[in-house]
Structure formats: C-alpha cells, structure tokens
Motif scaffolding. Structure first.
Motif, PDB file in Angstrom:
ATOM      1  N   VAL A  80      38.427  49.748  32.659  1.00 38.27           N
ATOM      2  CA  VAL A  80      38.428  51.186  32.394  1.00 38.27           C
ATOM      3  C   VAL A  80      38.917  51.956  33.615  1.00 38.27           C
ATOM      4  N   LEU A  81      38.624  51.474  34.821  1.00 35.10           N
ATOM      5  CA  LEU A  81      39.083  52.139  36.032  1.00 35.10           C
ATOM      6  C   LEU A  81      40.586  51.961  36.256  1.00 35.10           C
ATOM      7  N   GLY A  82      41.217  51.096  35.484  1.00 37.36           N
ATOM      8  CA  GLY A  82      42.648  50.864  35.659  1.00 37.36           C
ATOM      9  C   GLY A  82      42.967  49.646  36.480  1.00 37.36           C
ATOM     10  N   GLY A  83      41.996  48.756  36.682  1.00 36.19           N
ATOM     11  CA  GLY A  83      42.215  47.545  37.460  1.00 36.19           C
ATOM     12  C   GLY A  83      41.338  47.438  38.679  1.00 36.19           C
ATOM     13  N   GLY A  84      40.484  48.403  38.900  1.00 38.12           N
ATOM     14  CA  GLY A  84      39.609  48.378  40.067  1.00 38.12           C
ATOM     15  C   GLY A  84      39.426  49.772  40.641  1.00 38.12           C
ATOM     16  N   LEU A  85      38.625  49.854  41.679  1.00 40.97           N
ATOM     17  CA  LEU A  85      38.287  51.127  42.310  1.00 40.97           C
ATOM     18  C   LEU A  85      39.250  51.417  43.457  1.00 40.97           C
ATOM     19  N   VAL A  86      39.895  52.586  43.418  1.00 43.84           N
ATOM     20  CA  VAL A  86      40.855  52.983  44.449  1.00 43.84           C
ATOM     21  C   VAL A  86      40.111  53.696  45.580  1.00 43.84           C
ATOM     22  N   PRO A  87      40.330  53.319  46.837  1.00 42.90           N
ATOM     23  CA  PRO A  87      39.666  54.013  47.943  1.00 42.90           C
ATOM     24  C   PRO A  87      40.027  55.496  47.970  1.00 42.90           C
ATOM     25  N   GLY A  88      39.023  56.343  48.228  1.00 42.35           N
ATOM     26  CA  GLY A  88      39.249  57.772  48.291  1.00 42.35           C
ATOM     27  C   GLY A  88      39.310  58.461  46.955  1.00 42.35           C
ATOM     28  N   SER A  89      39.049  57.749  45.871  1.00 42.12           N
ATOM     29  CA  SER A  89      39.088  58.357  44.544  1.00 42.12           C
ATOM     30  C   SER A  89      37.741  58.982  44.200  1.00 42.12           C
ATOM     31  N   ALA A  90      37.770  59.942  43.284  1.00 38.80           N
ATOM     32  CA  ALA A  90      36.561  60.616  42.804  1.00 38.80           C
ATOM     33  C   ALA A  90      36.460  60.393  41.310  1.00 38.80           C
ATOM     34  N   MET A 230      38.951  68.548  39.199  1.00 36.86           N
ATOM     35  CA  MET A 230      38.873  68.164  40.607  1.00 36.86           C
ATOM     36  C   MET A 230      38.951  66.651  40.789  1.00 36.86           C
ATOM     37  N   VAL A 231      38.282  65.908  39.915  1.00 37.76           N
ATOM     38  CA  VAL A 231      38.153  64.469  40.108  1.00 37.76           C
ATOM     39  C   VAL A 231      39.399  63.746  39.604  1.00 37.76           C
ATOM     40  N   ASP A 232      39.514  62.477  39.988  1.00 34.85           N
ATOM     41  CA  ASP A 232      40.661  61.667  39.575  1.00 34.85           C
ATOM     42  C   ASP A 232      40.452  61.003  38.223  1.00 34.85           C
ATOM     43  N   THR A 233      39.212  60.678  37.910  1.00 32.63           N
ATOM     44  CA  THR A 233      38.918  59.935  36.689  1.00 32.63           C
ATOM     45  C   THR A 233      37.679  60.519  36.028  1.00 32.63           C
ATOM     46  N   VAL A 234      37.732  60.672  34.703  1.00 33.41           N
ATOM     47  CA  VAL A 234      36.588  61.140  33.916  1.00 33.41           C
ATOM     48  C   VAL A 234      36.263  60.066  32.894  1.00 33.41           C
ATOM     49  N   LEU A 235      35.048  59.528  32.965  1.00 34.31           N
ATOM     50  CA  LEU A 235      34.592  58.483  32.064  1.00 34.31           C
ATOM     51  C   LEU A 235      33.431  59.010  31.233  1.00 34.31           C
ATOM     52  N   TYR A 236      33.411  58.640  29.965  1.00 35.42           N
ATOM     53  CA  TYR A 236      32.301  58.981  29.076  1.00 35.42           C
ATOM     54  C   TYR A 236      31.643  57.684  28.610  1.00 35.42           C
ATOM     55  N   PHE A 237      30.314  57.644  28.706  1.00 43.03           N
ATOM     56  CA  PHE A 237      29.550  56.495  28.249  1.00 43.03           C
ATOM     57  C   PHE A 237      29.006  56.830  26.869  1.00 43.03           C
ATOM     58  N   ARG A 246      27.426  49.718  23.817  1.00 42.11           N
ATOM     59  CA  ARG A 246      27.760  50.882  24.610  1.00 42.11           C
ATOM     60  C   ARG A 246      29.245  50.816  24.963  1.00 42.11           C
ATOM     61  N   ILE A 247      29.916  51.950  24.901  1.00 42.32           N
ATOM     62  CA  ILE A 247      31.357  51.999  25.130  1.00 42.32           C
ATOM     63  C   ILE A 247      31.643  52.954  26.269  1.00 42.32           C
ATOM     64  N   LEU A 248      32.306  52.475  27.297  1.00 42.46           N
ATOM     65  CA  LEU A 248      32.742  53.289  28.426  1.00 42.46           C
ATOM     66  C   LEU A 248      34.204  53.636  28.195  1.00 42.46           C
ATOM     67  N   ARG A 249      34.489  54.925  28.013  1.00 47.21           N
ATOM     68  CA  ARG A 249      35.835  55.369  27.645  1.00 47.21           C
ATOM     69  C   ARG A 249      36.401  56.274  28.734  1.00 47.21           C
ATOM     70  N   ALA A 250      37.655  56.039  29.111  1.00 48.59           N
ATOM     71  CA  ALA A 250      38.345  56.863  30.108  1.00 48.59           C
ATOM     72  C   ALA A 250      39.061  58.005  29.404  1.00 48.59           C
ATOM     73  N   HIS A 251      38.614  59.239  29.652  1.00 53.64           N
ATOM     74  CA  HIS A 251      39.286  60.408  29.083  1.00 53.64           C
ATOM     75  C   HIS A 251      40.379  60.930  30.015  1.00 53.64           C
ATOM     76  N   LYS A 252      40.270  60.628  31.289  1.00 49.30           N
ATOM     77  CA  LYS A 252      41.275  61.027  32.266  1.00 49.30           C
ATOM     78  C   LYS A 252      41.286  59.974  33.367  1.00 49.30           C
ATOM     79  N   ASN A 253      42.465  59.562  33.781  1.00 43.43           N
ATOM     80  CA  ASN A 253      42.563  58.551  34.833  1.00 43.43           C
ATOM     81  C   ASN A 253      43.914  58.685  35.529  1.00 43.43           C
ATOM     82  N   PRO A 257      45.533  53.804  32.670  1.00 41.41           N
ATOM     83  CA  PRO A 257      45.718  54.392  31.331  1.00 41.41           C
ATOM     84  C   PRO A 257      44.476  55.155  30.877  1.00 41.41           C
ATOM     85  N   ALA A 258      44.711  56.288  30.238  1.00 41.04           N
ATOM     86  CA  ALA A 258      43.620  57.030  29.615  1.00 41.04           C
ATOM     87  C   ALA A 258      43.294  56.407  28.253  1.00 41.04           C
ATOM     88  N   ASP A 259      42.110  56.730  27.729  1.00 40.68           N
ATOM     89  CA  ASP A 259      41.615  56.205  26.458  1.00 40.68           C
ATOM     90  C   ASP A 259      41.348  54.707  26.502  1.00 40.68           C
TER      91      ASP A 259
END
Length: 454
Positions: A80-90, A230-237, A246-253, A257-259
């Motif tokens: 969901v993060l797009g392959g991992g956590l990017v340093p400095g991301s919010a 403001m943030v780089d990624t918005v996730l909805y649980f 439970r489904i973790l969905r990326a609405h913005k990334n 990829p989103a969704d």
C-alpha cells in the motif's frame, strides 16, 4: 487601540472567509464556519518592499537515484505504501474507532525496528502502560521500539530532534496541542499547526512521520482537509465490525499507485496479512444460489474477485427499501432505473438489498454488470453458474462499455477455478487458456441470453 484581527475558518474544508456566514462558499457545508485568531499578525497588505533571497533553480533532467525505501517485511503494508517507506515522507492513516489503527501501526513499528530501523511510537491517547499491554498481547514485547506518551507538540519535536529516528508514529494528530495557539486540542487551528510542524520536521530531518487521524461520521478524516494536502500519503483503514477482514486502502500516494489495497485478518494475536484476498473473499461462497454473482475487479495494481449478493422481496411499504452495503447506492439506483427503462424488468413494489461479501467495498464502475446479474438472479430466483465471473460498465442507454485490465481479471479468475466470463463485446482480450469468454453488447441481450427474458 487597533482592534484584534480575527479570521473565520470552515471546519469541514479549512477555507478562510472575511466574515461569518451560515454556509461555506468553498465546500457548501452549513454551520461549519467558526471565528478564530490567525496564526500570524503580519502586515495587512502585501510583503512590503523588502526583498528575499533568490532560490536555486534546476532543470527537469536529473541523475539522482530514486529514494531508498525501508521495508517493514509486512508485505501488504509495504504494498500500500508503494513498495516501502520513503525517508522524509508524511503519512496520514484514518479509520473508524476500534477498527485496528493502533494495532496495525504498533505491529508496523515493531517490524521496522526489527528490520534495523530506529522506530519511535508517541501515544497521545493512551498511557505507556496500555501500549505495553497491547504489545505483550501481540507478542511484540521484545521489539526495540522506543515508546512515549505526550501531547505537547514542542516536547514531541524536541524529543524527535534529539533521537533522530527513522520512523515516528504519532497517535493521534487530534490530541496534539501547540503552546502558540490559543485553542483546544483537536480544533482546526491546532490540527493544522501540528500537522504543518510535523511535516516540516519530516522533510527537514529525513524522518518518516506516520500520523493517525480520527474520522467523522461520514467516514472522512476529521479536521481541515488541508491536512490531507500537506502529507504525501493518505491511507484509510476500512472494515466492518462483524467481519474479521480489514482493508488498508491508499487514497493518495505521491510515491506509489493510489487505490492500492492491503488485506488483513483480525485475529487474537493481532492483524495477519492475507496474501490471496480473492480466495479468502470467496472461501465461504459454497453452492451457487439465486442472487449471487462473482465480480472480477481491480484494486490498485492487482485483481481481486468478490461476491456480490442480492435479495429481492415483495414490499409492504409505499416506498420500497433500497439497502446497499459495500457499494455506491447512487450507482445501484442508476442500474435499477436502466433495468426498468431499457430492459422492461420492473422493481416497483420490491425491496432490494445488496451486499459485498467479506466487508469489501467496491467503487469500480466495472462492477455494474455483476450488480445487475445479482439483482436479476434474485428477482427471477435463478442461480448463475458457479464457474462464471462478470465485469462491465453499464451506460444509461443500456449498452455495455469495456473496462481496463481485462486480461489480468481473467487470469486471476482462472487461477481460482472459474472457466467462464461474461464481459462487454468491445473489450479487447487476448486468448486466456482455460477460459470461455462470452461477449455481450448491451444489457437487453444479457437479460435475454442469461435469464430468457428481454
């Protein structure tokens, strides 16, 4: 003596207004504008004649390597993060109360820490003892996660600046307060200021910040919408209380990829990832029965098969009920209207109930054909073949429009033992071994060929 300058802000969208009014002109919400002191008491007009310094500019061509990503080794979370956590991301994570946000992020913090990352977990809603009890229950007591309980923004930033962690989790943004803002924690000004300071710190120090956000009754993250910008990624649980999924969905990334979705199962030992969601959602399908149709959908970058269930019963009410769970109710109403107007299949005087099995939520227009098939199957009390999947978008004229990634949908259906697919005639599909493809041009033809009417 000059009168203090005040501002009027909409609590729904964060738009600023010169004076109070009952309706926000930006988002159209009623009774959401409140009066508050501005964050800055600067000059009223412009910046004056004082010049700033010129910033360095560069071209679009670059030789920089893509940013390294930290892997949590929780495959569904990393996906969901797009392959991992990017340093400095919010990252902003929202979800209903009790859905499992804190459990998921505590497991993620432990996974990052065990992978060699320095992880800090700041709890503003629970005491440290409560978080430790949860960690013991999840079997994470030995994870090298640094834990703190604080709500003062200045103290949190000072601690993070001294520790310089790789990952910092703030649970939650609505509990933080800044001593420079004369407002209660959770107010528009406090949430906006806290989010701005934390995002700025993440970009400046290279620490990945994960913020937990409360949601409103409508399911959206509470507070001004500017926080999501403001943030780089918005996730909805997402998930239903009565289901263990439970489904973790990326609405913005901005880094993937989103969704995109990650599927988890709530167990006694916490959240466990589901590597094959299609098989899980269809595991309890059993024998074919009337009102059931299997939809081959796309969630993010991977195909997911789900079961659409329908029930049509005579109504004793003047206005028949339309109950929809997991689907867009407006879309369902449109499909019912097309069936009545174009196919002469009436639903007047009938209660209609629709549900997506497993607590899944489907937003894709490609589910139109599966919804129509489930409704017709329930109304005619005729079961569709158990080996059949459907997908296609229905237009207002009754025509079936093609959808994207048809081959990926069919390949996933073939893996799960399906041998027949019904799809729009204009869909471009290369040969898929072991799959019989039936092409239908419009909804009227589908009703006549499948249910012998039309």
């Amino acid at each position: 003596m000059a009168k203090p300058i005040t501002a009027f802000t909409c609590t729904a969208c964060g738009a600023s207004h010169r004076k109070w009014s009952g309706r926000c002109e930006a988002c159209g919400a009623w009774n959401t504008i409140i009066e508050e002191a501005p964050l800055s008491q600067g000059p009223g007009r412009g910046l004056g004649t004082l010049k700033g310094k010129a910033i360095p500019l560069s071209g679009l061509a670059t030789q920089e390597a893509p940013p390294p990503r930290a892997q949590s080794r929780i495959a569904e979370f990393d996906r969901v993060l797009g392959g991992g956590l990017v340093p400095g991301s919010a990252i902003l994570v929202g979800g209903d109360p009790g859905i499992g946000k804190s459990t998921l992020l505590l497991q993620a913090a432990a996974a990052f820490a065990r992978a060699g990352q320095q992880a800090v977990y700041i709890s503003g809603e629970e005491a440290s003892a409560q978080v430790r009890m949860r960690a013991q229950r999840l079997g994470l007591g030995d994870a090298p996660v640094q834990l703190g309980a604080e709500t003062a923004l200045r103290d949190i930033l000072t601690t993070l600046d001294a520790e310089r962690p790789d990952v910092a989790i703030i649970d939650s943004i609505q509990t933080l307060w800044s001593d420079q803002i004369e407002a209660a924690p959770g107010s528009v000004a406090q949430v906006r200021a806290s989010a701005h300071e934390l995002v700025t710190f993440a970009k400046r120090r290279g620490t990945a910040i994960i913020l937990v956000g409360h949601v409103t009754k409508e399911g959206q993250i509470a507070g001004p919408r500017v926080v999501e910008h403001m943030v780089d990624t918005v996730l909805y649980f997402e998930g239903e209380r009565g289901h263990q999924f439970r489904i973790l969905r990326a609405h913005k990334n901005r880094f993937g990829p989103a969704d995109e979705i990650g599927v988890f199962e709530m167990t006694g030992g916490g959240l466990s990832e589901v590597t094959n969601p299609s098989a899980l959602f269809l595991s309890e399908r059993g024998q074919p029965h009337a009102g059931s149709a299997v939809f081959a959908g796309i969630e993010g970058t991977r195909p997911v098969l789900t079961e659409v269930q329908a029930l049509v019963a005579p109504s004793t009410l003047a206005s028949p009920r339309r109950t929809v769970v997991g689907l867009d109710s407006g879309r369902v109403s449109t499909i019912l209207a097309v069936l009545e107007a174009r196919c002469a299949v009436p639903f007047a005087g009938l209660d209609v109930f629709l549900n997506v099995a497993g607590g899944m939520r489907v937003h894709e227009p490609a589910a139109d054909l599966a919804i129509a098939a489930a409704l017709l199957s329930a109304r005619e009390d005729v079961a569709l073949p158990a080996d059949t999947v459907l997908f296609g978008e229905i237009s207002l004229s009754g025509a079936l429009r093609p959808v994207s990634q048809a081959e990926n949908r069919l390949k996933e259906a073939t893996k799960l033992g399906f041998s027949r697919a019904i799809l729009p005639a204009a869909t471009k599909v290369e040969g898929v071994s072991g799959m019989r493809v039936d092409r239908v041009s419009d909804l009227t033809s589908f009703v006549g060929e499948t249910f012998g009417a039309g």
